[in-house]
Design a protein around this motif. Structure first.
Motif, PDB file in Angstrom:
ATOM      1  N   LYS A 261       6.302  -2.228  -3.984  1.00  0.00           N
ATOM      2  CA  LYS A 261       5.592  -2.100  -5.248  1.00  0.00           C
ATOM      3  C   LYS A 261       4.110  -1.946  -4.961  1.00  0.00           C
ATOM      4  O   LYS A 261       3.464  -2.863  -4.437  1.00  0.00           O
ATOM      5  CB  LYS A 261       5.843  -3.326  -6.138  1.00  0.00           C
ATOM      6  CG  LYS A 261       5.250  -3.182  -7.542  1.00  0.00           C
ATOM      7  CD  LYS A 261       5.628  -4.354  -8.422  1.00  0.00           C
ATOM      8  CE  LYS A 261       5.066  -4.179  -9.832  1.00  0.00           C
ATOM      9  NZ  LYS A 261       5.430  -5.318 -10.720  1.00  0.00           N
ATOM     10  N   VAL A 262       3.574  -0.801  -5.284  1.00  0.00           N
ATOM     11  CA  VAL A 262       2.161  -0.526  -5.027  1.00  0.00           C
ATOM     12  C   VAL A 262       1.328  -1.198  -6.123  1.00  0.00           C
ATOM     13  O   VAL A 262       1.535  -0.912  -7.316  1.00  0.00           O
ATOM     14  CB  VAL A 262       1.886   0.983  -4.992  1.00  0.00           C
ATOM     15  CG1 VAL A 262       0.409   1.257  -4.711  1.00  0.00           C
ATOM     16  CG2 VAL A 262       2.763   1.669  -3.943  1.00  0.00           C
ATOM     17  N   PRO A 263       0.410  -2.072  -5.744  1.00  0.00           N
ATOM     18  CA  PRO A 263      -0.438  -2.726  -6.760  1.00  0.00           C
ATOM     19  C   PRO A 263      -1.180  -1.707  -7.615  1.00  0.00           C
ATOM     20  O   PRO A 263      -1.579  -0.648  -7.132  1.00  0.00           O
ATOM     21  CB  PRO A 263      -1.409  -3.556  -5.918  1.00  0.00           C
ATOM     22  CG  PRO A 263      -0.688  -3.794  -4.627  1.00  0.00           C
ATOM     23  CD  PRO A 263       0.106  -2.547  -4.386  1.00  0.00           C
ATOM     24  N   LYS A 264      -1.364  -2.024  -8.876  1.00  0.00           N
ATOM     25  CA  LYS A 264      -1.982  -1.098  -9.809  1.00  0.00           C
ATOM     26  C   LYS A 264      -3.394  -0.702  -9.389  1.00  0.00           C
ATOM     27  O   LYS A 264      -3.855   0.399  -9.681  1.00  0.00           O
ATOM     28  CB  LYS A 264      -2.010  -1.709 -11.209  1.00  0.00           C
ATOM     29  CG  LYS A 264      -0.633  -1.871 -11.836  1.00  0.00           C
ATOM     30  CD  LYS A 264      -0.733  -2.436 -13.244  1.00  0.00           C
ATOM     31  CE  LYS A 264       0.646  -2.562 -13.884  1.00  0.00           C
ATOM     32  NZ  LYS A 264       0.567  -3.113 -15.269  1.00  0.00           N
ATOM     33  N   GLN A 265      -4.091  -1.627  -8.714  1.00  0.00           N
ATOM     34  CA  GLN A 265      -5.474  -1.322  -8.339  1.00  0.00           C
ATOM     35  C   GLN A 265      -5.566  -0.404  -7.119  1.00  0.00           C
ATOM     36  O   GLN A 265      -6.648   0.035  -6.747  1.00  0.00           O
ATOM     37  CB  GLN A 265      -6.259  -2.616  -8.078  1.00  0.00           C
ATOM     38  CG  GLN A 265      -5.807  -3.437  -6.878  1.00  0.00           C
ATOM     39  CD  GLN A 265      -4.779  -4.498  -7.247  1.00  0.00           C
ATOM     40  OE1 GLN A 265      -3.921  -4.266  -8.086  1.00  0.00           O
ATOM     41  NE2 GLN A 265      -4.921  -5.671  -6.642  1.00  0.00           N
TER      42      GLN A 265
END
Length: 270
Positions: A261-265
């Motif tokens: 899961k790639v962090p939103k930031q």
């Protein structure tokens, strides 16, 4: 992977205007062809040659769509070129990314959709691009690609291979690509925290592509400049569109299959 948009002749941008009816069709629309004729002309008396002699008061652009003649194998081959440079980031270490790329039997065909990719041996694929054409001439384009294992410097290469049992199609493709991997520590903005120093793998992609074609007689009567600019522009559009589609799907597929899961930031290049 990103490419500087290729401006087509007469300021007609194929990257923003559709060509064929779906994502695997690249045939110029009448408006795009009209812009080509306006910009480059048709050569000596070629407008008359594009018309059906039995038809009266018929626009040569509309008529040319019906002249899907076979290529003349004895005609001079015309060569069209495209150089594409792009990049993509994956949110993982280099070793994990290489294991994924090496197992291309599991992702290449899935990510190539809507383009068809039939296996050739252990490392090759016959990739169908679909209908490609302009000015009343079309081909059903296929290219054999061999996905070679990485060398000692972790450089992957993709080269052209023959498609078994395929009859001569009136065109030849020379596909030479390199893909280089570099592991980096992700630089965070002040105040951002992601636990241990996160790693990303940056993939740099460099493609040199040449397509050579035999054309039917009515195309050969058009101006050389018009044929060259049209061919180069259509080829550039195809490369950009296929690469954009494949890159996005590979990036999404990699993260999904590895449950990352790639962090939103985090903004990864693609």
């Amino acid at each position: 992977m990103q490419q500087e948009p290729m401006r087509s002749p007469a300021n007609l941008d194929f990257t923003s205007e559709p060509t064929g009816e779906d994502d695997s069709e690249f045939v110029l629309t009448p408006a795009q062809e009209a812009a080509m004729f306006s910009e480059y002309g048709t050569g000596d008396d070629s407008a008359d040659d594009l018309q059906d002699p039995d038809a009266e008061n018929t626009d040569h652009l509309d008529q040319s769509k019906d002249l899907l003649q076979s290529a003349d194998p004895n005609s001079e081959m015309r060569h069209f070129h495209n150089h594409y440079i792009g990049n993509m980031d994956l949110f993982a270490d280099k070793q994990t990314v290489m294991k994924y790329l090496d197992a291309h039997q599991g992702w290449f065909r899935r990510c190539a959709h809507p383009f068809k990719a039939d296996p050739i041996g252990e490392t090759g694929y016959a990739m169908g691009i679909g209908k490609v054409g302009a000015l009343g001439f079309q081909v059903d384009a296929r290219v054999g690609l061999n996905l070679l294992p990485p060398d000692a410097n972790s450089v992957y290469r993709i080269v052209t291979i023959p498609i078994p049992d395929q009859k001569p199609q009136g065109y030849e493709v020379d596909f030479q690509a390199e893909m280089r991997l570099e592991e980096k520590t992700l630089e965070l903005r002040a105040g951002e925290k992601l636990g241990n120093d996160p790693l990303i793998t940056s993939i740099e992609w460099d493609l040199n592509l040449t397509v050579s074609l035999h054309f039917p007689a009515f195309i050969q009567k058009l101006s050389r400049d018009m044929i060259q600019k049209t061919g180069d522009s259509v080829l550039g559009f195809i490369v950009q569109r296929v690469s954009k589609s494949l890159t996005a799907k590979v990036q999404d597929d990699f993260h999904k299959t590895h449950a990352i899961k790639v962090p939103k930031q985090i903004k990864l290049r693609r």
